[in-house]
Design a protein around this motif. Structure first.
Motif, PDB file in Angstrom:
ATOM      1  N   TYR A 193      13.910  -8.750 -14.573  1.00 47.77           N
ATOM      2  CA  TYR A 193      13.082  -7.593 -14.226  1.00 47.77           C
ATOM      3  C   TYR A 193      13.904  -6.331 -13.957  1.00 47.77           C
ATOM      4  CZ  TYR A 193       8.572  -9.966 -13.962  1.00 47.77           C
ATOM      5  OH  TYR A 193       7.402 -10.618 -14.268  1.00 47.77           O
ATOM      6  N   GLY A 194      15.236  -6.453 -13.989  1.00 49.84           N
ATOM      7  CA  GLY A 194      16.073  -5.292 -13.722  1.00 49.84           C
ATOM      8  C   GLY A 194      15.919  -4.776 -12.305  1.00 49.84           C
ATOM      9  N   MET A 195      15.777  -5.683 -11.347  1.00 51.84           N
ATOM     10  CA  MET A 195      15.599  -5.272  -9.954  1.00 51.84           C
ATOM     11  C   MET A 195      16.833  -5.617  -9.131  1.00 51.84           C
ATOM     12  SD  MET A 195      12.965  -8.125  -8.339  1.00 51.84           S
ATOM     13  CE  MET A 195      11.634  -7.840  -9.494  1.00 51.84           C
ATOM     14  N   ASP A 239       6.365  -3.379 -10.746  1.00 54.29           N
ATOM     15  CA  ASP A 239       6.237  -2.343  -9.710  1.00 54.29           C
ATOM     16  C   ASP A 239       7.286  -2.546  -8.623  1.00 54.29           C
ATOM     17  OD1 ASP A 239       4.025  -1.360 -11.045  1.00 54.29           O
ATOM     18  OD2 ASP A 239       2.588  -2.461  -9.794  1.00 54.29           O
ATOM     19  N   LEU A 240       7.471  -3.798  -8.242  1.00 55.76           N
ATOM     20  CA  LEU A 240       8.445  -4.111  -7.197  1.00 55.76           C
ATOM     21  C   LEU A 240       9.860  -3.717  -7.611  1.00 55.76           C
ATOM     22  CD1 LEU A 240       9.083  -5.515  -4.466  1.00 55.76           C
ATOM     23  CD2 LEU A 240       9.278  -7.661  -5.731  1.00 55.76           C
ATOM     24  N   ALA A 241      10.180  -3.895  -8.888  1.00 58.31           N
ATOM     25  CA  ALA A 241      11.531  -3.591  -9.367  1.00 58.31           C
ATOM     26  C   ALA A 241      11.900  -2.132  -9.127  1.00 58.31           C
ATOM     27  CB  ALA A 241      11.641  -3.927 -10.855  1.00 58.31           C
ATOM     28  N   HIS A 242      10.901  -1.210  -9.183  1.00 57.39           N
ATOM     29  CA  HIS A 242      11.181   0.223  -9.024  1.00 57.39           C
ATOM     30  C   HIS A 242      11.603   0.586  -7.604  1.00 57.39           C
ATOM     31  CE1 HIS A 242       9.894   0.935 -13.069  1.00 57.39           C
ATOM     32  NE2 HIS A 242       8.625   0.629 -12.836  1.00 57.39           N
ATOM     33  N   VAL A 243      11.175  -0.207  -6.609  1.00 58.26           N
ATOM     34  CA  VAL A 243      11.462   0.147  -5.208  1.00 58.26           C
ATOM     35  C   VAL A 243      12.266  -0.936  -4.495  1.00 58.26           C
ATOM     36  CG1 VAL A 243       9.415   1.611  -5.013  1.00 58.26           C
ATOM     37  CG2 VAL A 243       9.244  -0.839  -4.448  1.00 58.26           C
ATOM     38  N   ALA A 244      12.713  -1.962  -5.237  1.00 53.54           N
ATOM     39  CA  ALA A 244      13.399  -3.099  -4.605  1.00 53.54           C
ATOM     40  C   ALA A 244      14.623  -2.673  -3.809  1.00 53.54           C
ATOM     41  CB  ALA A 244      13.791  -4.127  -5.676  1.00 53.54           C
ATOM     42  N   GLY A 245      15.312  -1.628  -4.256  1.00 53.95           N
ATOM     43  CA  GLY A 245      16.518  -1.184  -3.560  1.00 53.95           C
ATOM     44  C   GLY A 245      16.263  -0.733  -2.138  1.00 53.95           C
ATOM     45  N   GLN A 246      15.015  -0.458  -1.797  1.00 53.54           N
ATOM     46  CA  GLN A 246      14.671  -0.007  -0.441  1.00 53.54           C
ATOM     47  C   GLN A 246      14.112  -1.133   0.423  1.00 53.54           C
ATOM     48  OE1 GLN A 246      12.309   3.735  -0.635  1.00 53.54           O
ATOM     49  NE2 GLN A 246      12.564   3.555  -2.856  1.00 53.54           N
ATOM     50  N   GLU A 300       0.820  -1.210   0.000  1.00 54.00           N
ATOM     51  CA  GLU A 300       0.000   0.000   0.000  1.00 54.00           C
ATOM     52  C   GLU A 300       0.857   1.264   0.000  1.00 54.00           C
ATOM     53  OE1 GLU A 300      -2.409  -0.579   3.431  1.00 54.00           O
ATOM     54  OE2 GLU A 300      -3.745  -2.051   2.450  1.00 54.00           O
ATOM     55  N   ARG A 301       1.990   1.230   0.699  1.00 54.04           N
ATOM     56  CA  ARG A 301       2.842   2.409   0.770  1.00 54.04           C
ATOM     57  C   ARG A 301       3.437   2.761  -0.586  1.00 54.04           C
ATOM     58  NH1 ARG A 301       8.278   1.631   3.780  1.00 54.04           N
ATOM     59  NH2 ARG A 301       6.857   0.612   5.265  1.00 54.04           N
ATOM     60  N   TYR A 302       3.878   1.746  -1.327  1.00 53.45           N
ATOM     61  CA  TYR A 302       4.552   1.999  -2.610  1.00 53.45           C
ATOM     62  C   TYR A 302       3.659   1.738  -3.823  1.00 53.45           C
ATOM     63  CZ  TYR A 302       8.874   2.042   0.139  1.00 53.45           C
ATOM     64  OH  TYR A 302       9.866   2.337   1.051  1.00 53.45           O
TER      65      TYR A 302
END
Length: 515
Positions: A399-401, A369-376, A360-362
């Motif tokens: 996925y480039g994550m 979608d997960l790949a965009h924020v995986a670094g966090q 819900e936060r991201y």
């Protein structure tokens, strides 16, 4: 929890008693071998001081090797099961035994030895009458430490399909049965304390110097030796006695659904034939340990997944699809001498979930979608997922994550880790029993990265030639289990606390396979 533990002990007392006996047998053999080898090695070091430092360095080095690594190193040579477990435990038991014997013999006052030799004692008499009695306190301390440590460490035997109380501990973890885990751990600790008490009693008896005390010790030693000899003879007779019926050796991976399928195979084969099934549950490492054991003939049947077979066994690159099944089956027959029979029908593929709060936060609903924020985020997965050809690295590349952190987790602990916030995302199986009750969001594999993982039984062709009736028996399992069926059975074990064997038998009866 205490009430649950006691109830489970009472209900499954035969199960725990058998595991305790196996635990003592494995530990006892390792302790006996280490006692002999460690005593001889320590004595030689004390007599030849120049070899002491390099020898102790070697033993210390062996002691620093992680037990799991040592098991993995030995499996190609001695296979899975009790033999490898005994070898591993013996190697760890050597250090305290060698060190205690060497220390005890090295700290004897040289003047006492010279006095004994001056009185005409031979080297053998000096060793028996002077050195060993004086070194005995050190040696007994080493034996007690070694025995306690070995019994505690013997729980690792279950990781490679050996017996012992580690079976209850590991099975409890993988099936989310805390009472079973605690009972197995408590019984292991009690066995270690009991053996330490017995050795303490022996140490006090050995220290007696009176004539009556020595005579009593001799009688007790003779009685103990007689019991050991009789027990060994009984074991040999049982081992050499012809089996009442041929045994089919079935192995399963350390997963709830594999426990269930293992009991399905056992019940169905024994019900429909005169064969006996020896079931080895929860072999650690899964395919990486079971498949080589199949090749060496240690196991005859095990449930496997097509995608795993394609990538992990045949070492094929790229995703597997069921259109490749005929090629998979042919290569298994040609290269390994195995056949696929009894294709259950359910597809236990991988999936990714995130905690609902994180989703819900991201705004995460798919892998992209997960790949965009995986670094966090922190990702948790089973150990083998990070090493598989179709695992972590391939997923990240596709996925480039790139995750901020990763955590290796046992399959039985990952849902707890997610609920406690130790990880933000994790790899799951689509038939996980805990998936429906967890506060997690299942993400969409929008690039269809994960392969198909239909489940079936891999069987050695030689076993089918010897027991052709197995073909018909295993074919009864074709298309009997849906994804929903398997998830429900997993939940019955993990969420409702039912036993895998009961869940398996109930399902077979409901399907009309056990008349």
């Amino acid at each position: 929890m205490i009430a649950s533990m006691w109830s489970l002990l009472a209900e499954r007392r035969d199960f725990f008693a058998q595991l305790a006996l196996e635990h003592l047998a494995i530990s006892g053999v390792a302790i006996a071998v280490a006692l002999v080898l460690g005593g001889l090695f320590g004595g030689l070091m004390a007599e030849h001081q120049r070899m002491a430092k390099p020898s102790l360095a070697l033993v210390n080095f062996l002691y620093t090797i992680p037990s799991i690594s040592l098991l993995g190193f030995l499996i190609p040579f001695s296979g899975v099961g009790n033999v490898t477990a005994v070898i591993t435990l013996t190697m760890y038991a050597l250090l305290p035994m060698v060190r205690a014997t060497y220390t005890g013999l090295s700290n004897i006052d040289p003047t006492l030895i010279e006095a004994a030799r001056g009185m005409g004692s031979t080297d053998g008499q000096t060793m028996r009458r002077v050195k060993l009695p004086l070194a005995l306190p050190y040696v007994m301390s080493g034996i007690r430490s070694m025995a306690t440590m070995t019994i505690a460490l013997a729980g690792i035997a279950s990781f490679i399909g050996a017996g012992g109380l580690g079976v209850a501990i590991y099975r409890g973890i993988t099936t989310n049965n805390a009472a079973m885990t605690m009972d197995g751990s408590l019984l292991t600790a009690l066995l270690a304390l009991l053996v330490d008490m017995v050795l303490g009693f022996v140490e006090r008896r050995v220290g007696m110097r009176g004539t009556e005390g020595r005579a009593t010790n001799r009688r007790m030693a003779a009685t103990f030796a007689a019991v050991v000899v009789v027990g060994a003879l009984v074991g040999v007779v049982r081992a050499l006695a012809p089996a009442t019926s041929p045994a089919i050796r079935v192995a399963t991976k350390p997963m709830t659904e594999q426990y269930v399928m293992g009991y399905m195979l056992k019940d169905l084969i024994e019900h429909d034939s005169g064969l006996t099934v020896e079931l080895t549950e929860g072999v650690g490492g899964g395919t990486s340990n079971i498949e080589p054991a199949m090749e060496s003939g240690e196991f005859d049947i095990y449930p496997e997944y097509t995608g795993t077979a394609w990538n992990a066994v045949l070492k094929k690159e790229g995703a597997y699809s069921e259109g490749l099944f005929d090629q998979l089956r042919q290569e298994y027959a040609d290269r390994l001498g195995f056949e696929w029979l009894g294709m259950y029908g359910f597809n236990d593929t991988y999936g990714l979930v995130v905690r609902r709060e994180v989703a819900e936060r991201y705004g995460i609903s798919s892998y992209s979608d997960l790949a965009h924020v995986a670094g966090q985020l922190r990702l948790g997965a089973e150990y083998d997922f990070f090493e598989r050809e179709d695992g972590y690295r391939a997923l990240c590349d596709d996925y480039g994550m790139s995750f901020g952190k990763t955590m290796d987790l046992d399959i039985g602990l990952k849902y707890q880790a997610l609920a406690e916030g130790q990880i933000d995302a994790m790899v799951v199986f689509t038939t996980d029993g805990q998936l429906s009750t967890s506060d997690a969001v299942v993400l969409v594999d929008d690039r269809r990265f994960f392969s198909s993982y239909l489940c079936g039984n891999v069987v050695r062709s030689q076993v089918l030639e010897e027991h052709p009736e197995l073909r018909q028996i295993l074919s009864k399992l074709d298309d009997t289990i849906t994804d929903e069926d398997m998830s429900a059975m997993n939940h019955a074990v993990e969420g409702e606390g039912r036993e895998p064997e009961d869940v398996a038998r109930e399902f077979l009866e409901r399907k009309g396979l056990l008349q």
